[in-house]
Design a protein around this motif. Sequence first.
Motif, PDB file in Angstrom:
ATOM      1  N   ILE A   1       0.819  -1.225   0.000  1.00 55.37           N
ATOM      2  CA  ILE A   1       0.000   0.000   0.000  1.00 55.37           C
ATOM      3  C   ILE A   1       0.845   1.263   0.000  1.00 55.37           C
ATOM      4  CG2 ILE A   1      -2.142  -0.851   1.044  1.00 55.37           C
ATOM      5  CD1 ILE A   1      -0.997   0.636   3.632  1.00 55.37           C
ATOM      6  N   LEU A   2       2.056   1.191   0.531  1.00 58.72           N
ATOM      7  CA  LEU A   2       2.883   2.399   0.535  1.00 58.72           C
ATOM      8  C   LEU A   2       3.797   2.481  -0.677  1.00 58.72           C
ATOM      9  CD1 LEU A   2       3.881   2.980   4.258  1.00 58.72           C
ATOM     10  CD2 LEU A   2       1.959   3.847   2.976  1.00 58.72           C
ATOM     11  N   GLU A   3       3.501   1.668  -1.697  1.00 57.19           N
ATOM     12  CA  GLU A   3       4.418   1.649  -2.833  1.00 57.19           C
ATOM     13  C   GLU A   3       4.401   2.964  -3.600  1.00 57.19           C
ATOM     14  OE1 GLU A   3       2.918  -1.517  -5.352  1.00 57.19           O
ATOM     15  OE2 GLU A   3       2.193  -0.036  -6.773  1.00 57.19           O
ATOM     16  N   ARG A   4       3.270   3.672  -3.578  1.00 61.16           N
ATOM     17  CA  ARG A   4       3.240   4.907  -4.351  1.00 61.16           C
ATOM     18  C   ARG A   4       2.465   5.994  -3.621  1.00 61.16           C
ATOM     19  NH1 ARG A   4       1.342   3.742  -9.791  1.00 61.16           N
ATOM     20  NH2 ARG A   4       1.733   1.526  -9.600  1.00 61.16           N
ATOM     21  N   GLY A   5       2.707   7.219  -4.074  1.00 55.29           N
ATOM     22  CA  GLY A   5       1.907   8.328  -3.557  1.00 55.29           C
ATOM     23  C   GLY A   5       2.381   8.881  -2.225  1.00 55.29           C
ATOM     24  N   VAL A   6       3.319   8.224  -1.554  1.00 51.56           N
ATOM     25  CA  VAL A   6       3.773   8.760  -0.273  1.00 51.56           C
ATOM     26  C   VAL A   6       5.233   9.205  -0.385  1.00 51.56           C
ATOM     27  CG1 VAL A   6       2.210   7.554   1.268  1.00 51.56           C
ATOM     28  CG2 VAL A   6       4.259   6.416   0.473  1.00 51.56           C
ATOM     29  N   THR A   7       5.553  10.270   0.303  1.00 50.87           N
ATOM     30  CA  THR A   7       6.905  10.790   0.256  1.00 50.87           C
ATOM     31  C   THR A   7       7.472  10.864   1.666  1.00 50.87           C
ATOM     32  OG1 THR A   7       6.237  12.125  -1.610  1.00 50.87           O
ATOM     33  CG2 THR A   7       8.321  12.687  -0.575  1.00 50.87           C
ATOM     34  N   PHE A   8       8.593  10.185   1.890  1.00 49.58           N
ATOM     35  CA  PHE A   8       9.321  10.300   3.144  1.00 49.58           C
ATOM     36  C   PHE A   8      10.680  10.879   2.803  1.00 49.58           C
ATOM     37  CE2 PHE A   8       6.744   6.366   3.407  1.00 49.58           C
ATOM     38  CZ  PHE A   8       5.775   6.860   4.250  1.00 49.58           C
TER      39      PHE A   8
ATOM     40  N   GLU B   1       6.823  -5.517 -11.936  1.00 52.06           N
ATOM     41  CA  GLU B   1       7.810  -4.514 -12.332  1.00 52.06           C
ATOM     42  C   GLU B   1       7.412  -3.122 -11.836  1.00 52.06           C
ATOM     43  OE1 GLU B   1       8.308  -4.111 -16.587  1.00 52.06           O
ATOM     44  OE2 GLU B   1       9.033  -2.081 -16.250  1.00 52.06           O
ATOM     45  N   ALA B   2       6.149  -2.762 -12.088  1.00 57.46           N
ATOM     46  CA  ALA B   2       5.684  -1.425 -11.695  1.00 57.46           C
ATOM     47  C   ALA B   2       5.836  -1.219 -10.193  1.00 57.46           C
ATOM     48  CB  ALA B   2       4.234  -1.237 -12.118  1.00 57.46           C
ATOM     49  N   ALA B   3       5.430  -2.232  -9.424  1.00 56.78           N
ATOM     50  CA  ALA B   3       5.504  -2.103  -7.975  1.00 56.78           C
ATOM     51  C   ALA B   3       6.941  -1.897  -7.521  1.00 56.78           C
ATOM     52  CB  ALA B   3       4.908  -3.341  -7.321  1.00 56.78           C
ATOM     53  N   LEU B   4       7.874  -2.665  -8.103  1.00 53.89           N
ATOM     54  CA  LEU B   4       9.270  -2.565  -7.671  1.00 53.89           C
ATOM     55  C   LEU B   4       9.870  -1.206  -8.039  1.00 53.89           C
ATOM     56  CD1 LEU B   4      10.490  -6.175  -8.475  1.00 53.89           C
ATOM     57  CD2 LEU B   4      10.167  -5.157  -6.222  1.00 53.89           C
ATOM     58  N   VAL B   5       9.519  -0.704  -9.220  1.00 51.21           N
ATOM     59  CA  VAL B   5      10.036   0.610  -9.601  1.00 51.21           C
ATOM     60  C   VAL B   5       9.498   1.677  -8.651  1.00 51.21           C
ATOM     61  CG1 VAL B   5      10.017   2.381 -11.395  1.00 51.21           C
ATOM     62  CG2 VAL B   5      10.333  -0.002 -12.019  1.00 51.21           C
ATOM     63  N   GLN B   6       8.206   1.567  -8.346  1.00 52.72           N
ATOM     64  CA  GLN B   6       7.611   2.542  -7.425  1.00 52.72           C
ATOM     65  C   GLN B   6       8.243   2.443  -6.040  1.00 52.72           C
ATOM     66  OE1 GLN B   6       5.476   4.901  -8.008  1.00 52.72           O
ATOM     67  NE2 GLN B   6       4.441   4.385  -9.911  1.00 52.72           N
ATOM     68  N   ILE B   7       8.457   1.216  -5.574  1.00 54.17           N
ATOM     69  CA  ILE B   7       9.053   1.017  -4.254  1.00 54.17           C
ATOM     70  C   ILE B   7      10.455   1.639  -4.226  1.00 54.17           C
ATOM     71  CG2 ILE B   7      10.074  -0.755  -2.771  1.00 54.17           C
ATOM     72  CD1 ILE B   7       7.605  -2.484  -3.420  1.00 54.17           C
ATOM     73  N   ALA B   8      11.234   1.376  -5.268  1.00 52.47           N
ATOM     74  CA  ALA B   8      12.574   1.957  -5.327  1.00 52.47           C
ATOM     75  C   ALA B   8      12.491   3.480  -5.338  1.00 52.47           C
ATOM     76  CB  ALA B   8      13.293   1.456  -6.569  1.00 52.47           C
ATOM     77  N   GLY B   9      11.393   3.992  -5.883  1.00 51.85           N
ATOM     78  CA  GLY B   9      11.213   5.444  -5.954  1.00 51.85           C
ATOM     79  C   GLY B   9      10.923   6.105  -4.628  1.00 51.85           C
ATOM     80  N   ARG B  10      10.746   5.326  -3.548  1.00 51.82           N
ATOM     81  CA  ARG B  10      10.517   5.928  -2.227  1.00 51.82           C
ATOM     82  C   ARG B  10      11.814   6.470  -1.640  1.00 51.82           C
ATOM     83  NH1 ARG B  10       6.447   7.427  -3.344  1.00 51.82           N
ATOM     84  NH2 ARG B  10       6.556   6.231  -5.248  1.00 51.82           N
TER      85      ARG B  10
END
Lengths: 461, 231
Positions: free
Chosen positions: A383-390, A407-416
Amino acid sequence: MNKYANRYDGRLLLRSEISLDEITFLQLRNEKKFQRLSAFIQKRYSSQLQCRRCGNNKKHLLGIIPCQACKQTHHYCRNCIEMGRVMTCEPLYIWTGPPAKWPSQADPCQWSGELTHVQQRAAERIVQAIQAKEKELLIWAVCGAGKTEMLFAGIAHAIQAGKRVCLATPRADVVRELYPRFQQAFPNTTLVALHGGSGNNHDTAQLTITTTHQLLRYQQAFDIMIIDEIDAFPFHADQRLPFVTNRSVKKNATMLYLTATPRKNLKKRSNKGELATIFVPVRYHGQPLPVPRLKMTAQLARSLTRAKLPTIFWGWYHQRSNPNRQVLIFVPTIAQANHLTEPLQKNLPQQTVTSVHANDPDRTEKVQQFRNKQIDTLLTTTILERGVTFPSVDVAVIDAGHDVFDEAALVQIAGRAGRSPNDPTGEVIFFHQGKTEAMLAAIRVIKQMNKKACVINREKS
Amino acid sequence: MHCLSCNQIIVPEITWSNFILPDRLSNCCSTCSEKMSLIHDPTCSICGREQHSAQKICSDCSRWQANHRMKNLILYNRSVYHYDDFIKSIVARWKYRGDYQLYQLFTINFQEKFKQYFPKPPKPTYLVPIPLSSERLKHRAFNQAEALAQLLPYPSLNILTRTEGEKQSKKNRKQRIMMKNPFTLNRELPAEAKSVILIDDIYTTGTTLRHAATLIQQAGCEQICSYTLAR
């Protein structure tokens, strides 16, 4: 008349959603200002019915009701029943009177921030697309590129031209987050934010920020449609949402797609050149994206069944380059998030450790606490894979080979990781028991973006 | 088949027993049916509420019994489910959103429990579903009590008419009990009717059912029970 036009133009409503008394309504009907549309569409040569409002044609979601209001047994739509029941004897209405008119403004955008060189380039491309009434434009921007700010110039142009703009996103939290930002940027424009719990779902405005579900009540309303996170759940999983989005725009509307991780079909069309694409490969602070590291963990399954984190994880944990960063640990399932919390807390007695998942009632508070650095280590599902910024985190994925991590989830997760200009790097590590295509593809995409960023930076200098 | 509650596809598990004797097909998946909690014995002998104390009847019912007009008006009530959050959410979707077909979620339990609670009703027995006011019926397009009554193997009689405006669910207990009788009898009860079972969706205070029972008793029926979906 303009009052009614602004309120009802472009909307597809049940009679109970039109807040006019019977006499006014009948009068407007007689003047041909409202047109009645059947609740279900039946395609020629097909017995299949389709709900006009939500596009549902699945048999198990079309109910049958012996209606005591019209004394006939007929269909009703179970799919969109949360928004009021559509049934055969309960038709829908659209406004066919004069079109809505919005007050003209010379300079609607009051946003005074500055765009980076790369953002500026994208913003100009967006303005161009809106001016030339291009049909579609994909904005492929990395996580943390500053997508919202890039849109302002384009939206300002549209408002100047008296056009109606909609920004649709799959998630309600994003609507809530964007609303104040747009309010500040466009103080003199009518603006409405719609989501399931917003309570003002019958307000209309020139600038609409909405969840994709709320578009169910619109038909041929918008000149500009911006779809945020087009690859996110439920937009890509529910075929009815694209149906609804396409219906809610006017015939020669411009569609803008925003995403960091386009799905296959968009990628394909983009690569073929069928879909105009603008890349924003650099984050607003100009630093490259952190590239995930893969770590083979042979003992992973065994340690997880014993509700432990693998030794290799601890090896990484204690040797991080910046031990002051908070740690965000992604696990594939809610059960694992719950099981691993306690042992993790035992291993880190001086720290606050907690877990969060979709069914967690304190979800928003916990995320806020993590942002305020009251929590040091957070275990989470996707659920925290996207849209949140820490601002400053290291990210670990446990069992990255699991199906939920595509793939999308992992890219988004790395983007945190590495979101803040003060700490633009961060570590991303995937613990796995055998590489999957998704992991490799994610790393490939991130490296590609970093390469594109290099090229752009070189052009500039 | 899809679960009516959660839309998941129901994949029946094949075992030796249901290979030989097929189960009844259900519209409810196993996860959802586990969430719907059935009322088990021991229960209050009057209202059918599950209770584990030594008393035979619960405190609510002893209050009803103290009222000489209402005493023994309803011989007993029985309900299928606990009125907990999950049933509440399903009933809300069913009644207030108007998702008529959701009654099929309850079919099997509603029928099985009926057989258990009313093993040998005297013949002839009639079912009387609690009506809605005409405006509400027009708005909702169906009567939930009638939908439940048609699941049971007895003829149902629509002999009651409801004349009331305000929503019951918005009232508190005292207001509900003090309410005037909202029903009138619109037809005579068949003379041979020995026993009547009132059908409703939810038993909360029991006031509605007792109001209906008063009229039916006046019409000349002595044995009145009630059967509701949730308590």
